[in-house]
Design an enzyme around this catalytic site. Structure first.
Site, PDB file in Angstrom:
ATOM      1  N   TRP A 209      80.059 -10.634  65.715  1.00  0.00           N
ATOM      2  CA  TRP A 209      80.972 -11.670  66.229  1.00  0.00           C
ATOM      3  C   TRP A 209      80.487 -13.043  65.741  1.00  0.00           C
ATOM      4  O   TRP A 209      79.292 -13.334  65.805  1.00  0.00           O
ATOM      5  CB  TRP A 209      80.969 -11.605  67.768  1.00  0.00           C
ATOM      6  CG  TRP A 209      81.807 -12.658  68.442  1.00  0.00           C
ATOM      7  CD1 TRP A 209      83.073 -13.042  68.107  1.00  0.00           C
ATOM      8  CD2 TRP A 209      81.421 -13.452  69.572  1.00  0.00           C
ATOM      9  NE1 TRP A 209      83.492 -14.027  68.971  1.00  0.00           N
ATOM     10  CE2 TRP A 209      82.501 -14.297  69.867  1.00  0.00           C
ATOM     11  CE3 TRP A 209      80.270 -13.529  70.359  1.00  0.00           C
ATOM     12  CZ2 TRP A 209      82.480 -15.213  70.922  1.00  0.00           C
ATOM     13  CZ3 TRP A 209      80.240 -14.436  71.407  1.00  0.00           C
ATOM     14  CH2 TRP A 209      81.339 -15.265  71.688  1.00  0.00           C
TER      15      TRP A 209
ATOM     16  N   ASP B  53      76.399  -5.801  74.229  1.00  0.00           N
ATOM     17  CA  ASP B  53      77.514  -6.691  74.532  1.00  0.00           C
ATOM     18  C   ASP B  53      78.745  -5.812  74.731  1.00  0.00           C
ATOM     19  O   ASP B  53      79.172  -5.129  73.796  1.00  0.00           O
ATOM     20  CB  ASP B  53      77.690  -7.651  73.338  1.00  0.00           C
ATOM     21  CG  ASP B  53      78.713  -8.749  73.610  1.00  0.00           C
ATOM     22  OD1 ASP B  53      79.453  -8.638  74.598  1.00  0.00           O
ATOM     23  OD2 ASP B  53      78.763  -9.707  72.804  1.00  0.00           O
TER      24      ASP B  53
ATOM     25  N   LYS C  28      89.076  -9.783  78.302  1.00  0.00           N
ATOM     26  CA  LYS C  28      90.106  -8.963  77.670  1.00  0.00           C
ATOM     27  C   LYS C  28      90.675  -7.926  78.626  1.00  0.00           C
ATOM     28  O   LYS C  28      91.884  -7.814  78.777  1.00  0.00           O
ATOM     29  CB  LYS C  28      89.523  -8.253  76.445  1.00  0.00           C
ATOM     30  CG  LYS C  28      89.493  -9.072  75.185  1.00  0.00           C
ATOM     31  CD  LYS C  28      88.490 -10.158  75.182  1.00  0.00           C
ATOM     32  CE  LYS C  28      88.500 -10.958  73.892  1.00  0.00           C
ATOM     33  NZ  LYS C  28      87.378 -11.880  73.803  1.00  0.00           N
TER      34      LYS C  28
HETATM   35  C1  LMR Z   1      87.237 -13.386  69.318  1.00  0.00           C
HETATM   36  O1  LMR Z   1      86.308 -12.844  68.728  1.00  0.00           O
HETATM   37  O2  LMR Z   1      88.274 -13.773  68.737  1.00  0.00           O
HETATM   38  C2  LMR Z   1      87.151 -13.596  70.803  1.00  0.00           C
HETATM   39  O3  LMR Z   1      85.990 -13.016  71.301  1.00  0.00           O
HETATM   40  C3  LMR Z   1      87.324 -15.005  71.203  1.00  0.00           C
HETATM   41  C4  LMR Z   1      86.153 -15.865  70.842  1.00  0.00           C
HETATM   42  O4  LMR Z   1      85.673 -16.565  71.733  1.00  0.00           O
HETATM   43  O5  LMR Z   1      85.717 -15.879  69.692  1.00  0.00           O
END
Ligand code: LMR
Length: 403
Positions: free
Chosen positions: A127, A208, A243
């Protein structure tokens, strides 16, 4: 003081929200930030959340502080949702946190206090906010191989062999399900093999779980957590209700830590509450109170499970629909990883230049890495989307003229 500062770079995910909003083309499509959308393209408040909020308005008697750990009823029911009924509760601490990000930030503080020399290993890729958030808190990061961008599969063997060489005491950040950004998760057998490596090498799993219920189901998606909790002495779990309860802006999540025994658990408990006090003092209450009402009421809980299943099914169907539309237009190009992935995300597998072109020429927005949020796909836009992707891959504009 401030004149010494330069503007910060735009966030690669959140920055897309404003860009998309300012685009006036009616055919534009938002495949950027990870929020769920209906067939009509909306992100409504879940019906079950509306019902719980009404109860809260009618019955809540005070807005006084709830304390650094948040609400005990919320923490207990979330611990059960994540770890299952047979969780090692006497070794577990669970606190309420301001969303998954707030939880990750507090976890970073705990890692630094407990073991400042430990590195945190993150998947390559992960992420987009993991590294800035954890490194920003002061942790040093390393990465392990995860996604094979050429063949669109997980490099499970490479991942395990790199982690076999990680120094004892290091922390391994893992996505429990719906890996963000690839959408591809380890199989249960691979999770078991990874658990063995973690135990052998004396590593600390840091899981996570931001999409519980979006891949296969609430229990299925927590397999790795429950399996590891049975085998490892210590672990950290950050969860988010953004989510699965659609509570994005209300900031609801938890941080759980498993300690080696109940005495160590009590120390962890006191330390984590101390860290919370030094960051945001107490967590926001509203969203967590809503989740607690839902999960502690049999009827509301089943209504939530149904709404969650509807979201999960829609995401799955949109993957199939886009893959079918692409196969029809570009039969020689393999997009089957779209349907092998689960949850909100997967990579389209196109270059950053092609991503830019989709935005510029067709009003289609996604993260530079070509990560798409499949919730942005609808039966109404899938043909335009597939036409635009294929035109971009061919390097021609077809019938859509550039703007
Ligand atoms: C995403 O990856 O788009 C979501 O988890 C929102 C974010 O805060 O990045």
């Amino acid at each position: 003081m401030f004149e010494s500062l330069q503007p910060a770079s735009t966030d690669p995910i959140l920055g897309l929200i404003a860009e998309y909003r300012n685009d006036l083309r009616p055919e534009k499509i938002d495949l950027g930030v990870g929020v769920y959308r209906t067939t009509e393209g909306n992100t409504p408040v879940l019906q079950v959340v509306k019902r719980a909020e009404q109860t809260l308005i009618d019955e809540q008697e005070s807005k006084a502080y709830i304390g650094t750990a948040g609400a005990a009823d919320f923490n207990a029911v979330m611990q059960e949702l994540i770890f299952g009924e047979s969780s090692p509760a006497d070794r577990l601490v669970t606190i309420q946190a301001p969303g998954g990000s707030g939880s990750l930030r507090v976890a970073a503080g705990m890692i630094l206090r407990a073991s400042s020399a430990a590195s945190v290993w993150v998947s390559e890729p992960t992420w987009a906010n993991h590294a800035p958030l954890l490194a920003g808190a002061g942790l040093s990061l390393k990465s392990y191989p995860y996604y094979d961008a050429l063949n669109h599969v997980i490099k499970a063997d490479d991942m395990l062999s790199v982690l076999k060489d990680a120094p004892a005491g290091d922390v391994v950040l893992l996505h429990a399900c719906c890996h963000n950004p690839s959408g591809l998760d380890l199989s249960n057998d691979e999770w078991c093999a990874l658990t063995d490596v973690i135990v052998d090498r004396d590593l600390i799993p840091f899981i996570d779980i931001a999409y519980q219920g979006f891949a296969d189901g609430l229990d299925e998606d927590a397999f790795c957590i429950r399996h590891m909790a049975e085998h490892v002495p210590e672990m950290i779990v950050s969860s988010s209700c953004s989510k699965n309860f659609g509570l994005y802006r209300d900031r609801v999540g938890t941080l759980s830590m498993l300690a080696a025994d109940s005495a160590a658990r009590d120390v962890v408990d006191s330390q984590v509450n101390n860290i919370v006090r030094t960051i945001y003092s107490v967590p926001p209450d509203h969203g967590a109170a809503v989740v607690s009402l839902i999960l502690n009421d049999a009827e509301l809980r089943s209504a939530w499970v149904i709404e969650l299943a509807e979201m999960r099914e829609r995401l799955k169907n949109m993957r199939i629909m886009l893959n079918d539309a692409l196969v029809l237009r570009a039969p020689k190009h393999d997009f089957s990883h779209l349907v092998r992935a689960t949850g909100m995300f997967c990579f389209l597998g196109i270059s950053a230049e092609q991503v830019l072109r989709l935005k510029k020429d067709f009003g289609i927005y996604m993260v530079d890495s070509s990560r798409i949020n499949v919730a942005g796909i609808t039966p109404g836009n899938v043909n335009y989307l597939a036409d635009s992707i294929v035109a971009t891959l061919r390097g021609a504009n077809d019938e859509h003229s550039p703007r």
